[in-house]
Design an enzyme around this catalytic site. Structure first.
Site, PDB file in Angstrom:
ATOM      1  N   LYS A 180      73.948  32.525  39.415  1.00 50.05           N
ATOM      2  CA  LYS A 180      73.361  31.219  39.112  1.00 50.05           C
ATOM      3  C   LYS A 180      71.839  31.245  39.129  1.00 50.05           C
ATOM      4  O   LYS A 180      71.199  30.390  38.521  1.00 50.05           O
ATOM      5  CB  LYS A 180      73.906  30.142  40.046  1.00 50.05           C
TER       6      LYS A 180
ATOM      7  N   LYS B 202      67.414  36.345  42.783  1.00 47.75           N
ATOM      8  CA  LYS B 202      66.492  35.233  43.061  1.00 47.75           C
ATOM      9  C   LYS B 202      65.049  35.645  42.752  1.00 47.75           C
ATOM     10  O   LYS B 202      64.309  34.921  42.086  1.00 47.75           O
ATOM     11  CB  LYS B 202      66.569  34.794  44.529  1.00 47.75           C
TER      12      LYS B 202
ATOM     13  N   GLY C  17      75.457  29.255  48.087  1.00 47.41           N
ATOM     14  CA  GLY C  17      76.756  29.041  48.721  1.00 47.41           C
ATOM     15  C   GLY C  17      76.666  28.248  50.018  1.00 47.41           C
ATOM     16  O   GLY C  17      77.508  27.400  50.281  1.00 47.41           O
ATOM     17  N   ASN C  18      75.613  28.490  50.821  1.00 45.79           N
ATOM     18  CA  ASN C  18      75.582  27.825  52.132  1.00 45.79           C
ATOM     19  C   ASN C  18      75.277  26.333  52.019  1.00 45.79           C
ATOM     20  O   ASN C  18      75.479  25.576  52.942  1.00 45.79           O
ATOM     21  CB  ASN C  18      74.597  28.509  53.086  1.00 45.79           C
TER      22      ASN C  18
END
Ligand code: ADP
Ligand code: MG
Length: 318
Positions: free
Chosen positions: A210, A272, A11-12
């Site tokens: 994702k 992750k 997102g960042n």
């Protein structure tokens, strides 16, 4: 040596508003173009947590004020987020490459991902979406039984189911473009979650992480590296406490042990680390890296980030 690299953007790397996104993708494109310029084959995936939440809110407000339009399904919001982010990202990357004299087309593939209709996450939502809620919004959500979650100490956000990705519907098209030397943006927001019903693909209201979808893609295209770019430079033990220990290179066995000890946030760092374990163990010399977008180059050069390598628990591990 030329590598096939899947880069998963968090997102960042995309910012929280339209304006922020336009700026953020420029910086992101520089990091990606560096890899393309170095001769690597690059496939880009990205998250959509903040964006899909924003789109869903906008769509809900639209249908609430317009009874002729029923509620827009979450899967359609995921599709919209793929197009909206892909549009900005492919344009920024195209421009960055043109400016460097690199003639490569960039395209975004609207990607559907098959999930299991009985995935346990449909009963236990873990994926935060949208912005951090205000105190008022938290109280409203609690009163109205709307599921929310404290997102790694950053505040409360809405939460939706996040089923595991099983297969990528548009894989053949993605492969054709990569093999033709093109740059592809795929599996945005983890892909649009669908279940197979005979020949029909039915969207199921959820948001795939994702990181998991990127791992499925990386395995399916026989990538050499899975690079996950996020808001922290390294995954850590005792994250956010005075005892925090940043992890540089760890084995898949160690990583599993740390997962068991609950070190990684369930809707944030855990996907992750789990995706990195899965990819590292999918073959020989499969490279994984988790680091900050700004540190992508240093990370790839082995100077920073968390690497997870296939192997057992070394002596002296924590
Ligand atoms: P992205 O949008 O890149 O997927 P996420 O918010 O999903 O980012 O995940 C990254 C976040 O995970 C970090 O910003 C941090 O707040 C959180 N986090 C949770 N546990 C850990 C940990 N053990 N080490 C590092 N970061 C962690
Ligand atoms: Mg995430």
């Amino acid at each position: 040596m030329k590598k096939r690299i899947v880069i998963a953007l968090g997102g960042n790397a995309l910012g929280n508003t339209l304006k922020e996104q336009m700026e953020a993708v420029k910086k992101t494109s520089r990091a990606i173009a560096d890899l393309v310029e170095a001769g690597h084959e690059v496939v880009v995936t990205h998250g959509n947590g903040p964006q899909v939440g924003m789109i869903q809110e906008a769509m809900d407000a639209f249908s609430a004020g317009s009874p002729m339009h029923p509620r827009i399904p979450l899967t359609v919001c995921v599709a919209m987020s793929q197009a909206y982010i892909g549009y900005d990202l492919q344009n920024a990357l195209r421009e960055e490459l043109v400016n460097r004299g690199i003639n490569k087309s960039v395209s975004t593939i609207i990607t559907q991902v098959i999930v299991d209709k009985d995935d346990p996450s449909f009963k236990h939502p873990t994926k935060p979406i949208g912005n951090i809620l205000t105190q008022e919004e938290v109280e409203y959500a609690l009163l109205n039984n709307k599921p929310i979650i404290n997102d790694s100490g950053r505040g409360f956000r809405r939460v939706v189911p996040s089923p595991k990705p099983l297969a990528i519907v548009e894989l053949d098209s993605i492969k054709s473009l990569i093999n033709a030397g093109k740059i592809v943006i795929a599996c945005g927001g983890g892909g649009i979650p669908v279940v197979m019903e005979g020949e029909h693909l039915r969207g199921v209201p959820s948001v795939i992480d994702k990181d998991y979808a990127s791992c499925v893609l990386a395995k399916n295209i026989s990538a050499d590296s899975l690079i996950i770019l996020t808001a922290v430079e390294m995954a850590a033990l005792y994250y956010g406490t005075p005892q925090q220990i940043n992890l540089s290179t760890i084995t898949t066995e160690e990583a599993r042990q740390y997962i068991g000890q609950g070190h990684f946030g369930s809707g944030s760092m855990l996907p992750k680390v789990s995706a990195a374990i899965d990819f590292a163990e999918s073959g020989e010399n499969k490279e994984t890296l988790i680091t900050l977008l700004e540190k992508a180059k240093d990370g790839i050069d082995g100077k920073t980030g968390t690497r997870i390598v296939k192997g057992g628990k070394p002596d002296g591990a924590l």
